[in-house]
Design a protein around this motif. Sequence first.
Motif, PDB file in Angstrom:
ATOM      1  N   THR A   3       0.821  -1.212   0.000  1.00 18.75           N
ATOM      2  CA  THR A   3       0.000   0.000   0.000  1.00 18.75           C
ATOM      3  C   THR A   3       0.857   1.265   0.000  1.00 18.75           C
ATOM      4  O   THR A   3       2.021   1.245   0.386  1.00 18.75           O
ATOM      5  N   PHE A   4       0.223   2.341  -0.426  1.00 15.52           N
ATOM      6  CA  PHE A   4       0.901   3.639  -0.402  1.00 15.52           C
ATOM      7  C   PHE A   4       1.334   3.964   1.029  1.00 15.52           C
ATOM      8  O   PHE A   4       2.440   4.433   1.254  1.00 15.52           O
ATOM      9  N   ALA A   5       0.458   3.707   1.994  1.00 15.78           N
ATOM     10  CA  ALA A   5       0.763   4.007   3.400  1.00 15.78           C
ATOM     11  C   ALA A   5       2.025   3.258   3.852  1.00 15.78           C
ATOM     12  O   ALA A   5       2.898   3.844   4.508  1.00 15.78           O
ATOM     13  N   GLU A   6       2.138   1.990   3.506  1.00 16.13           N
ATOM     14  CA  GLU A   6       3.320   1.209   3.895  1.00 16.13           C
ATOM     15  C   GLU A   6       4.590   1.750   3.244  1.00 16.13           C
ATOM     16  O   GLU A   6       5.636   1.835   3.881  1.00 16.13           O
ATOM     17  N   ARG A   7       4.487   2.127   1.976  1.00 11.74           N
ATOM     18  CA  ARG A   7       5.660   2.662   1.270  1.00 11.74           C
ATOM     19  C   ARG A   7       6.068   4.018   1.858  1.00 11.74           C
ATOM     20  O   ARG A   7       7.254   4.299   2.026  1.00 11.74           O
ATOM     21  N   LEU A   8       5.092   4.858   2.206  1.00 11.56           N
ATOM     22  CA  LEU A   8       5.404   6.158   2.800  1.00 11.56           C
ATOM     23  C   LEU A   8       6.040   5.986   4.176  1.00 11.56           C
ATOM     24  O   LEU A   8       7.025   6.657   4.495  1.00 11.56           O
ATOM     25  N   ILE A  33      -0.990  14.154   6.367  1.00 13.74           N
ATOM     26  CA  ILE A  33       0.075  13.148   6.492  1.00 13.74           C
ATOM     27  C   ILE A  33      -0.441  11.955   7.299  1.00 13.74           C
ATOM     28  O   ILE A  33      -0.221  10.801   6.944  1.00 13.74           O
ATOM     29  N   SER A  34      -1.151  12.242   8.379  1.00 11.22           N
ATOM     30  CA  SER A  34      -1.713  11.189   9.217  1.00 11.22           C
ATOM     31  C   SER A  34      -2.676  10.309   8.414  1.00 11.22           C
ATOM     32  O   SER A  34      -2.652   9.080   8.536  1.00 11.22           O
ATOM     33  N   GLN A  35      -3.491  10.929   7.575  1.00  5.75           N
ATOM     34  CA  GLN A  35      -4.425  10.157   6.755  1.00  5.75           C
ATOM     35  C   GLN A  35      -3.694   9.309   5.720  1.00  5.75           C
ATOM     36  O   GLN A  35      -4.088   8.180   5.441  1.00  5.75           O
ATOM     37  N   TYR A  36      -2.619   9.843   5.147  1.00  5.31           N
ATOM     38  CA  TYR A  36      -1.833   9.062   4.185  1.00  5.31           C
ATOM     39  C   TYR A  36      -1.235   7.837   4.883  1.00  5.31           C
ATOM     40  O   TYR A  36      -1.231   6.739   4.328  1.00  5.31           O
ATOM     41  N   LEU A  37      -0.715   8.047   6.101  1.00  8.88           N
ATOM     42  CA  LEU A  37      -0.061   6.956   6.832  1.00  8.88           C
ATOM     43  C   LEU A  37      -1.048   5.901   7.326  1.00  8.88           C
ATOM     44  O   LEU A  37      -0.694   4.741   7.477  1.00  8.88           O
ATOM     45  N   SER A  38      -2.281   6.316   7.578  1.00  6.26           N
ATOM     46  CA  SER A  38      -3.293   5.368   8.042  1.00  6.26           C
ATOM     47  C   SER A  38      -3.974   4.649   6.877  1.00  6.26           C
ATOM     48  O   SER A  38      -4.689   3.674   7.091  1.00  6.26           O
ATOM     49  N   GLY A  39      -3.760   5.150   5.668  1.00  4.72           N
ATOM     50  CA  GLY A  39      -4.391   4.545   4.505  1.00  4.72           C
ATOM     51  C   GLY A  39      -5.781   5.068   4.224  1.00  4.72           C
ATOM     52  O   GLY A  39      -6.460   4.582   3.321  1.00  4.72           O
ATOM     53  N   LYS A  40      -6.233   6.081   4.981  1.00  2.20           N
ATOM     54  CA  LYS A  40      -7.562   6.642   4.782  1.00  2.20           C
ATOM     55  C   LYS A  40      -7.640   7.510   3.535  1.00  2.20           C
ATOM     56  O   LYS A  40      -8.709   7.715   2.985  1.00  2.20           O
ATOM     57  N   ASN A  41      -6.500   8.028   3.098  1.00  6.00           N
ATOM     58  CA  ASN A  41      -6.477   8.932   1.956  1.00  6.00           C
ATOM     59  C   ASN A  41      -5.177   8.709   1.192  1.00  6.00           C
ATOM     60  O   ASN A  41      -4.169   8.341   1.782  1.00  6.00           O
ATOM     61  N   THR A  42      -5.211   8.943  -0.094  1.00  9.80           N
ATOM     62  CA  THR A  42      -4.017   8.864  -0.934  1.00  9.80           C
ATOM     63  C   THR A  42      -3.866  10.200  -1.644  1.00  9.80           C
ATOM     64  O   THR A  42      -4.840  10.705  -2.205  1.00  9.80           O
ATOM     65  N   PRO A  43      -2.680  10.775  -1.627  1.00 10.62           N
ATOM     66  CA  PRO A  43      -2.486  12.089  -2.232  1.00 10.62           C
ATOM     67  C   PRO A  43      -2.491  12.044  -3.758  1.00 10.62           C
ATOM     68  O   PRO A  43      -2.292  10.988  -4.361  1.00 10.62           O
ATOM     69  N   GLY A  44      -2.679  13.219  -4.346  1.00 11.72           N
ATOM     70  CA  GLY A  44      -2.597  13.361  -5.790  1.00 11.72           C
ATOM     71  C   GLY A  44      -1.145  13.385  -6.239  1.00 11.72           C
ATOM     72  O   GLY A  44      -0.221  13.421  -5.414  1.00 11.72           O
ATOM     73  N   PRO A  45      -0.914  13.385  -7.544  1.00 13.93           N
ATOM     74  CA  PRO A  45       0.445  13.306  -8.089  1.00 13.93           C
ATOM     75  C   PRO A  45       1.388  14.417  -7.623  1.00 13.93           C
ATOM     76  O   PRO A  45       2.561  14.144  -7.346  1.00 13.93           O
ATOM     77  N   GLU A  46       0.907  15.643  -7.527  1.00  7.14           N
ATOM     78  CA  GLU A  46       1.768  16.753  -7.087  1.00  7.14           C
ATOM     79  C   GLU A  46       2.266  16.513  -5.663  1.00  7.14           C
ATOM     80  O   GLU A  46       3.432  16.731  -5.357  1.00  7.14           O
TER      81      GLU A  46
END
Length: 144
Positions: A3-8, A33-46
């Motif tokens: 997952t993105f969260a695991e890679r981050l 950042i917290s949401q990215y790390l929890s997997g609740k949200n994934t950021p856009g390309p920028e």
Amino acid sequence: MKTFAERLKYAMGESGLNQSTLSERTGASKAAISQYLSGKNTPGPERVKALADATGVSFDYLMGYEAPPAKEQKVSVKKITTADAARCLGKSKQFVRIGLQRGLLPFGNAVPGVGGSYNYYINPAKFREYVGAEQFDAFFGLTA
């Protein structure tokens, strides 16, 4: 790592960054950042590009297109200012600042600050790769 969260999380661990520092360097809020790390949200390309620059991994790695980066010898330079980068490159500070603001230089980013100013972050490992190990090590006094 799937997952993105695991890679981050992996990239943050390898670069020694916490959520607050990553937030400052990317312009993303601590909540984001917290949401990215929890997997609740994934950021856009920028935002993914800014996260990759700040943690020293590639955009493709964070997106899951390539394997984790090979462990490299750690660069012992922790922070590079725009003035140091400019001197090492033989360019002006303005050249480095504008290049980072416009996303033209692949070794860092500029985050808009208060009152029209910018906060600049230069990733030491990516800067070393950009200028070449020999020039980087000589400039920063890392040669034996």
